[in-house]
Design a protein around this motif. Structure first.
Motif, PDB file in Angstrom:
ATOM      1  N   HIS A 124      31.304  52.290  90.040  1.00  0.00           N
ATOM      2  CA  HIS A 124      31.168  50.831  89.945  1.00  0.00           C
ATOM      3  C   HIS A 124      31.194  50.342  88.501  1.00  0.00           C
ATOM      4  CE1 HIS A 124      30.320  50.690  94.238  1.00  0.00           C
ATOM      5  NE2 HIS A 124      29.504  51.715  94.051  1.00  0.00           N
ATOM      6  N   SER A 125      30.547  51.067  87.600  1.00  0.00           N
ATOM      7  CA  SER A 125      30.499  50.642  86.206  1.00  0.00           C
ATOM      8  C   SER A 125      31.555  51.288  85.338  1.00  0.00           C
ATOM      9  CB  SER A 125      29.122  50.948  85.620  1.00  0.00           C
ATOM     10  OG  SER A 125      28.938  52.355  85.475  1.00  0.00           O
ATOM     11  N   GLY A 126      32.077  52.456  85.761  1.00  0.00           N
ATOM     12  CA  GLY A 126      33.027  53.203  84.951  1.00  0.00           C
ATOM     13  C   GLY A 126      32.366  54.067  83.899  1.00  0.00           C
ATOM     14  N   GLU A 127      31.044  54.034  83.815  1.00  0.00           N
ATOM     15  CA  GLU A 127      30.323  54.830  82.824  1.00  0.00           C
ATOM     16  C   GLU A 127      30.287  56.296  83.246  1.00  0.00           C
ATOM     17  OE1 GLU A 127      26.479  53.137  82.330  1.00  0.00           O
ATOM     18  OE2 GLU A 127      27.228  51.278  81.429  1.00  0.00           O
TER      19      GLU A 127
ATOM     20  N   THR B 127      31.477  60.182  86.777  1.00  0.00           N
ATOM     21  CA  THR B 127      31.816  58.787  86.506  1.00  0.00           C
ATOM     22  C   THR B 127      31.248  57.870  87.577  1.00  0.00           C
ATOM     23  OG1 THR B 127      33.892  59.449  85.442  1.00  0.00           O
ATOM     24  CG2 THR B 127      33.699  57.155  86.124  1.00  0.00           C
ATOM     25  N   ASP B 128      30.468  56.880  87.168  1.00  0.00           N
ATOM     26  CA  ASP B 128      29.948  55.873  88.088  1.00  0.00           C
ATOM     27  C   ASP B 128      31.125  55.039  88.591  1.00  0.00           C
ATOM     28  OD1 ASP B 128      28.951  53.230  88.992  1.00  0.00           O
ATOM     29  OD2 ASP B 128      27.002  53.996  88.345  1.00  0.00           O
TER      30      ASP B 128
END
Length: 214
Positions: free
Chosen positions: A161-164, A158-159
């Protein structure tokens, strides 16, 4: 003082030490249910608005009591009174190194930052995965004992910063960092063997005991 601020929301502050009459609530961490201190309605309101989920912020207060599981306690520390651990998976410390993530990033199309692995101690100046071999170390005033490798889950994909979420770096780690139990390892769990002491950024690391590399 812990401060939360975001351009789209009103800021709020939470004192590091809660009031003596602060309420407490049950918190579930894996199979453990513990009593944690609630940080109040203002913090809950700010985080709920920001996250879009109804949440409460808690801290490990005076009633909090959670220890490392006996079956996962290193032999050299067995027999001591309970070894405290806060809201982490099972151990109070996770140690990784700059060299280890550097080696991993040479194998990835897109490098990942260290925050994917959420360590609380990062070592510089050693070789890649050298932390795997440390049995006992000293940093500052504190001695640490290794409690085994940290098997990683999908959270590391999970990134922050982006939540992706994707498949890396777990997919690449699985090609060369899989342990005998099938877990994909990165970083080492440690337990403090010293009751009191301080460590600081820039402290040297003394290797007191190590084992040969596999």
């Amino acid at each position: 003082m812990f401060a939360f601020d975001h351009h789209a929301h009103d800021p709020f502050e939470v004192p590091r030490e809660g009031p003596k009459d602060a309420s407490s609530r049950d918190v579930v961490i894996w199979r453990d249910t513990v009593r944690a201190q609630d940080c109040g309605d203002e913090a809950a309101k700010g985080l709920t608005e920001f996250l879009g989920l109804e949440v409460r912020l808690v801290r490990a207060g005076r009633d909090y009591n959670r220890v490392v599981p006996e079956k996962r306690t290193p032999e050299s520390l067995k027999g001591r009174d309970g070894l405290p651990v806060a809201f982490g998976d099972a151990f109070p410390f996770l140690i990784t190194s700059i060299a280890s993530i550097g080696d991993l990033n040479t194998r990835l199309d897109m490098p990942v930052p260290m925050d994917r692995f959420r360590p609380n101690i990062v070592i510089a100046g050693c070789g890649p995965y050298e932390e795997d071999t440390w049995v006992r170390i000293r940093i500052g005033d504190v001695e640490f004992v290794a409690a085994g490798p940290c098997g990683r889950c999908a959270i590391v994909t999970t990134d922050q910063h982006s939540g992706e979420r994707g498949t890396e770096p777990l997919a690449t780690l699985a090609t060369y960092r899989r342990g005998e139990n099938g877990a994909v390892n990165f970083g080492q769990n440690f337990i403090h063997a010293t009751d009191k002491g301080a460590i600081r950024v820039g402290d040297s690391v003394t290797i007191l005991e190590s084992r040969p590399e596999a």
